[in-house]
Design a protein around this motif. Sequence first.
Motif, short mmCIF file in Angstrom:
data_model
loop_
_atom_site.label_atom_id
_atom_site.label_comp_id
_atom_site.label_asym_id
_atom_site.label_seq_id
_atom_site.Cartn_x
_atom_site.Cartn_y
_atom_site.Cartn_z
N ILE A 196 64.28 26.96 -2.16
CA ILE A 196 64.00 25.94 -3.18
C ILE A 196 65.29 25.52 -3.88
N ALA A 197 66.12 26.49 -4.22
CA ALA A 197 67.39 26.18 -4.90
C ALA A 197 68.30 25.35 -3.99
N ILE A 198 68.38 25.71 -2.73
CA ILE A 198 69.24 24.99 -1.78
C ILE A 198 68.74 23.56 -1.59
N VAL A 199 67.46 23.39 -1.32
CA VAL A 199 66.92 22.05 -1.08
C VAL A 199 67.08 21.19 -2.33
N SER A 200 66.79 21.75 -3.49
CA SER A 200 66.93 20.99 -4.74
C SER A 200 68.37 20.56 -4.96
N GLN A 252 79.36 25.95 -1.45
CA GLN A 252 78.53 26.76 -2.36
C GLN A 252 77.16 27.07 -1.77
N LEU A 253 76.54 26.10 -1.15
CA LEU A 253 75.20 26.35 -0.60
C LEU A 253 75.25 27.24 0.63
N GLY A 254 76.35 27.16 1.37
CA GLY A 254 76.52 28.09 2.48
C GLY A 254 76.57 29.53 1.98
#
Length: 198
Positions: free
Chosen positions: A155-159, A189-191
């Motif tokens: 959820i955090a990544i997609v958002s 960061q998302l990686g």
Amino acid sequence: MKVSKEKAAENRAAIVTAAGRLFRERGFDKVGVAEITKAAGLTHGGFYGHFASKDALAAEACEAAFAESLDRLPADEASAEGALAAFLTRYLSERHRDHPEAGCPMAAFAGEMARLDPAVQDRFGAGVERFFAAVAARLPADGGAGDAGRRARAIAIVSALVGGMALARATARTGPELSLEILDALRTQLGAWGDGQG
């Protein structure tokens, strides 16, 4: 002249495809039925033989746009950099930023979804859930947090992806360096979040 069932289905699919692209490019309110049917290579008069309203078309086009985006995910599985990294690289690219008509419906539709018909919102919500599940499936286990922890990270990544793409698009023309910086920072960061290091 009566149209065969096959031709009618083909015409309907052409309308949905054209609508999905135009809606993602310019927004639901900025595109009319006549423009959609023209882009599909059809006349305006036949539209209501396929859809009861523009809202009905918007709901179907939203669902089709999610299916199109999710259909790209299996190609990431074959990448040497790994499925999540390949997805992030593709999503956070200049190409995706510059071509919303062929891109993620979340980034294209999120800002206006709250004002649309509930049927469209339902299809959008279902698509978002499918994206959460697809990203969660690409994440490593989170040190005992289990499925709930994996879902929270997804959820955090997609958002962050959706918000980041909106910002990158909003700054691309007047702040191209900032736009690229947003895309680059998110990839890094998302990686790390995906690896459980964030």
